[in-house]
Design a protein around this motif. Sequence first.
Motif, short mmCIF file in Angstrom:
data_model
loop_
_atom_site.label_atom_id
_atom_site.label_comp_id
_atom_site.label_asym_id
_atom_site.label_seq_id
_atom_site.Cartn_x
_atom_site.Cartn_y
_atom_site.Cartn_z
N GLU A 167 0.81 -1.22 0.00
CA GLU A 167 0.00 0.00 0.00
C GLU A 167 0.84 1.27 0.00
O GLU A 167 0.40 2.30 -0.49
CB GLU A 167 -0.93 -0.04 1.23
N ARG A 168 2.07 1.22 0.52
CA ARG A 168 2.86 2.44 0.69
C ARG A 168 3.59 2.87 -0.58
O ARG A 168 4.15 3.97 -0.63
CB ARG A 168 3.88 2.26 1.82
N ASP A 169 3.61 2.06 -1.60
CA ASP A 169 4.28 2.45 -2.83
C ASP A 169 3.50 3.57 -3.53
O ASP A 169 2.28 3.68 -3.40
CB ASP A 169 4.45 1.26 -3.77
N ALA A 170 4.22 4.38 -4.29
CA ALA A 170 3.60 5.53 -4.95
C ALA A 170 4.38 5.82 -6.23
O ALA A 170 5.31 5.10 -6.59
CB ALA A 170 3.60 6.74 -4.02
N ALA A 171 3.99 6.89 -6.92
CA ALA A 171 4.66 7.25 -8.17
C ALA A 171 4.63 8.75 -8.38
O ALA A 171 3.73 9.44 -7.89
CB ALA A 171 4.00 6.54 -9.36
N VAL A 172 5.64 9.23 -9.10
CA VAL A 172 5.68 10.60 -9.61
C VAL A 172 6.08 10.51 -11.08
O VAL A 172 6.38 9.43 -11.60
CB VAL A 172 6.66 11.49 -8.83
N GLU A 173 6.11 11.65 -11.77
CA GLU A 173 6.49 11.68 -13.18
C GLU A 173 7.97 12.06 -13.30
O GLU A 173 8.33 13.22 -13.09
CB GLU A 173 5.62 12.68 -13.93
N PRO A 174 8.84 11.12 -13.65
CA PRO A 174 10.28 11.41 -13.62
C PRO A 174 10.72 12.47 -14.63
O PRO A 174 11.66 13.21 -14.36
CB PRO A 174 10.92 10.05 -13.93
N ARG A 175 10.07 12.55 -15.78
CA ARG A 175 10.48 13.54 -16.77
C ARG A 175 10.01 14.94 -16.42
O ARG A 175 10.46 15.92 -17.02
CB ARG A 175 9.94 13.15 -18.16
N LEU A 176 9.10 15.04 -15.47
CA LEU A 176 8.53 16.34 -15.10
C LEU A 176 8.94 16.82 -13.71
O LEU A 176 8.84 18.00 -13.41
CB LEU A 176 6.99 16.28 -15.16
N ALA A 177 9.37 15.90 -12.85
CA ALA A 177 9.53 16.22 -11.43
C ALA A 177 10.52 17.35 -11.20
O ALA A 177 10.23 18.31 -10.47
CB ALA A 177 9.96 14.97 -10.66
N GLN A 178 11.73 17.23 -11.79
CA GLN A 178 12.73 18.27 -11.54
C GLN A 178 12.28 19.63 -12.08
O GLN A 178 12.52 20.67 -11.48
CB GLN A 178 14.08 17.90 -12.17
N LEU A 179 11.61 19.61 -13.24
CA LEU A 179 11.12 20.87 -13.82
C LEU A 179 10.07 21.51 -12.92
O LEU A 179 10.08 22.73 -12.71
CB LEU A 179 10.54 20.60 -15.21
#
Length: 373
Positions: free
Chosen positions: A137-149
């Motif tokens: 349940e604790r896993d998640a996601a972000v957008e790697p190509r957008l995160a730093q921007l």
Amino acid sequence: MKVIVVGAGVVGTMHAWHAVERGHEVVHIEREAEARGASLRNFGQIWVSGRAGGEELDTALRARELWEGIGARVPGLGFRAIGSLTPVRNELELAVAEAAVARPDAAARGYKLLTAAEARAVNPALRGAFEAALWCERDAAVEPRLAQLALREALLATGKYTFLPNREVRDVVRENAVRDDRGETHTGAAVVLCTGAALSGLVREVAGEIPVRRVRLQMMQTAPLGEPLTTSVADADSFRYYPAYASPALDALNEGQAQDPTAAAHKMQLLMVQRLDGGLTIGDTHEYEHPFAFDTLEDPYEHLTRVVESFLGRPLPKIRRRWAGVYAQCVDTSRVVHRQRVRDGVWLVTGPGGRGMTCSPAIAETTANELGW
């Protein structure tokens, strides 16, 4: 106080974030127009599932908490608390999942063993054949190509952040100061070198030989799936790769079930995450011996396609992108990252390995705490 951060990947950007959050001015230096390394060439997973118990898990859980808080403030990260499923297909694989659920830290990870029907209720896109699934349940996601921007945009809005792209830091000229390849010297109360997989040149000069190696991977991304993949997905080869699954049951799996020859040759596991545009990021391989190949190999992609299609019960959409990446991995397993004072007022932080996207907010927070920011 002014902090100089070198390297605009996710580790460097999170150091800049914590410094600004604590009221400091940041000058952020990047050798390219923007980061192009492992921070973009990954799944965007906040991957708690397989982390070793103890410090590594504690770091991942703290990072997961930080990612969620930052994601609420910076929607462009694309943070999603989606969890993960690892389908299992036979008694040997099921025993490893059962051992994971029996761990003393299973509740902290959000582990639960689901029947195939329960897993399909969580993720209806999994129409293929499997017996059960390990849910985290604790896993998640972000957008790697957008995160730093997205993070940089938020940092720039504070008025305390300066981004200097297309500058390569060449020298540590004195305590708290570095010189770039334009001849400009940048001085702050602290300098943090977050150079990623660039371990020669400046890093070797200031730190010598460090317990960090480079690892190469291959990944791919599809056209939109046409339906939601509501969780990230792993296969049982991830049990062989991640330390959380070490157990007598895993020993029995390794002894009693040979890994697919292609997967074994390329040290593979399946990890899969759906992007916001509907496409699937799928990987990956692991190459440790130098010199690395300069081309990508087709056999691993064919293997991944077979595995994914067997879980989805349908053909994979067209592959739109294939790529290779290189990340830095600390080989001292007692450490989550290699953090070293290389000069007075100058620290090197590198080698999170495949944990970089997951753990970077907590890694940077620890640096900030240790340096008294």
